[in-house]
Design an enzyme around this catalytic site. Structure first.
Site, PDB file in Angstrom:
ATOM      1  N   GLY A   1       0.775  -1.242   0.000  1.00  0.00           N
ATOM      2  CA  GLY A   1       0.000   0.000   0.000  1.00  0.00           C
ATOM      3  C   GLY A   1       0.802   1.286   0.000  1.00  0.00           C
TER       4      GLY A   1
ATOM      5  N   ASP B   1      -4.506   2.199  10.888  1.00  0.00           N
ATOM      6  CA  ASP B   1      -5.903   1.878  11.162  1.00  0.00           C
ATOM      7  C   ASP B   1      -5.996   1.401  12.622  1.00  0.00           C
ATOM      8  OD1 ASP B   1      -8.588   1.401   9.854  1.00  0.00           O
ATOM      9  OD2 ASP B   1      -8.160  -0.652  10.434  1.00  0.00           O
TER      10      ASP B   1
ATOM     11  N   ASP C   1      -5.812  -0.172  -1.680  1.00  0.00           N
ATOM     12  CA  ASP C   1      -6.621  -1.064  -2.508  1.00  0.00           C
ATOM     13  C   ASP C   1      -7.951  -1.427  -1.886  1.00  0.00           C
ATOM     14  OD1 ASP C   1      -5.242  -2.703  -0.453  1.00  0.00           O
ATOM     15  OD2 ASP C   1      -6.308  -4.341  -1.432  1.00  0.00           O
TER      16      ASP C   1
HETATM   17  P1  XMP Z   1      -3.711  -1.850  10.905  1.00  0.00           P
HETATM   18  O1  XMP Z   1      -5.139  -2.132  11.299  1.00  0.00           O
HETATM   19  O2  XMP Z   1      -2.791  -2.928  11.363  1.00  0.00           O
HETATM   20  O3  XMP Z   1      -3.771  -1.979   9.345  1.00  0.00           O
HETATM   21  O4  XMP Z   1      -3.287  -0.453  11.306  1.00  0.00           O
HETATM   22  C1  XMP Z   1      -3.127  -1.167   8.476  1.00  0.00           C
HETATM   23  C2  XMP Z   1      -3.415  -1.708   7.087  1.00  0.00           C
HETATM   24  O5  XMP Z   1      -4.811  -1.868   6.908  1.00  0.00           O
HETATM   25  C3  XMP Z   1      -5.186  -1.570   5.602  1.00  0.00           C
HETATM   26  N1  XMP Z   1      -6.255  -0.538   5.627  1.00  0.00           N
HETATM   27  C4  XMP Z   1      -6.794   0.025   4.560  1.00  0.00           C
HETATM   28  N2  XMP Z   1      -6.555  -0.191   3.255  1.00  0.00           N
HETATM   29  N3  XMP Z   1      -8.143   1.454   2.714  1.00  0.00           N
HETATM   30  C5  XMP Z   1      -7.246   0.527   2.340  1.00  0.00           C
HETATM   31  O6  XMP Z   1      -7.024   0.344   1.151  1.00  0.00           O
HETATM   32  C6  XMP Z   1      -8.450   1.725   3.996  1.00  0.00           C
HETATM   33  O7  XMP Z   1      -9.301   2.583   4.285  1.00  0.00           O
HETATM   34  C7  XMP Z   1      -7.730   0.959   4.982  1.00  0.00           C
HETATM   35  N4  XMP Z   1      -7.747   0.954   6.335  1.00  0.00           N
HETATM   36  C8  XMP Z   1      -6.828   0.020   6.693  1.00  0.00           C
HETATM   37  C9  XMP Z   1      -3.934  -1.082   4.924  1.00  0.00           C
HETATM   38  O8  XMP Z   1      -3.405  -2.148   4.155  1.00  0.00           O
HETATM   39  C10 XMP Z   1      -2.995  -0.736   6.028  1.00  0.00           C
HETATM   40  O9  XMP Z   1      -1.664  -0.909   5.669  1.00  0.00           O
HETATM   41 MG    MG Z   2      -4.165  -2.970   1.936  1.00  0.00          MG
END
Ligand code: XMP
Ligand code: MG
Length: 192
Positions: A45, A105, A163
């Site tokens: 990403g 996230d 994505d």
């Molecule tokens: P955590 O929950 O471990 O995850 O902080 C981070 C990863 O979650 C994905 N992620 C998203 N991907 N749109 C996306 O395309 C979003 O709104 C989103 N929110 C979380 C992403 O891969 C990130 O690296």
């Molecule tokens: Mg992703």
């Protein structure tokens, strides 16, 4: 068929994203002057943000890549985080690591990566995230991003590396998809 017809709303234009990379690149160049900077991009990403950010960094640095997985297809986290492809730099002693991520996230991914790099003996570990969704942070997570491009509300965004089910990474802006793409009705599914 164009991807553009799947977009509901644009949140960050190409100009907005260029300004973010420029602002953070300058800040990082200032803060890491005379440090042994190793920038670690979390695949996949962050790859587009990384490419723009590093071209705004004016001090010498090395780059590396790591793959960590916490998501399955769809928009919900599975909870557990695993490193599926490690750095090519094997000994991180003496490096000031800056982890570059697309979006923070729950924070579980970067908690895990930060803990790993600290345990392996990096001189310092900090986080630069393009987007931050602070509302979503898990209670167990203690890491805090030093560099944040922008905060976003709790909506699933795509584009500029981000994505949905591995697609839309190549959009040059960041936005949200139409509801029927995230949650297709049976009728839409049959039509496809
Ligand atoms: P955590 O929950 O471990 O995850 O902080 C981070 C990863 O979650 C994905 N992620 C998203 N991907 N749109 C996306 O395309 C979003 O709104 C989103 N929110 C979380 C992403 O891969 C990130 O690296
Ligand atoms: Mg992703």
């Amino acid at each position: 068929m164009s991807m553009l017809q799947d977009i509901q709303e644009v949140f960050f234009s190409q100009e907005d994203l260029a300004k973010i990379a420029n602002r953070l690149g300058h800040q990082i160049s200032h803060d890491y002057k005379d440090h042994n900077l190793l920038i670690v991009s979390v695949l996949k990403g962050s790859v587009i943000f990384m490419a723009d950010l590093m071209r705004n960094i004016t001090i010498p640095c090395k780059i590396d890549f790591i793959t960590a997985s916490s998501y399955h297809a769809g928009t919900e986290s599975t909870g557990s985080v695993s490193v599926t492809d490690d750095l090519s730099v094997k000994d991180v002693h003496g490096y000031d690591i800056l982890i570059v991520e697309d979006i923070l996230d729950t924070g579980r991914t970067l908690q895990k990566l930060s803990d790993i790099f600290s345990k392996k003996g990096a001189s310092s570990v900090r986080i630069c995230t393009l987007l931050d969704k602070p509302e979503r942070r898990d209670k167990s997570v203690t890491i805090k991003p030093t560099y944040i491009g922008a905060k976003v509300r709790n909506e699933f965004v795509v584009g500029y590396g981000l994505d949905f089910d591995q697609k839309y990474r190549n959009l040059p802006f960041i936005g949200i998809l139409k509801e029927e793409i995230y949650h297709p009705t049976t009728e839409t599914k049959e039509a496809n």
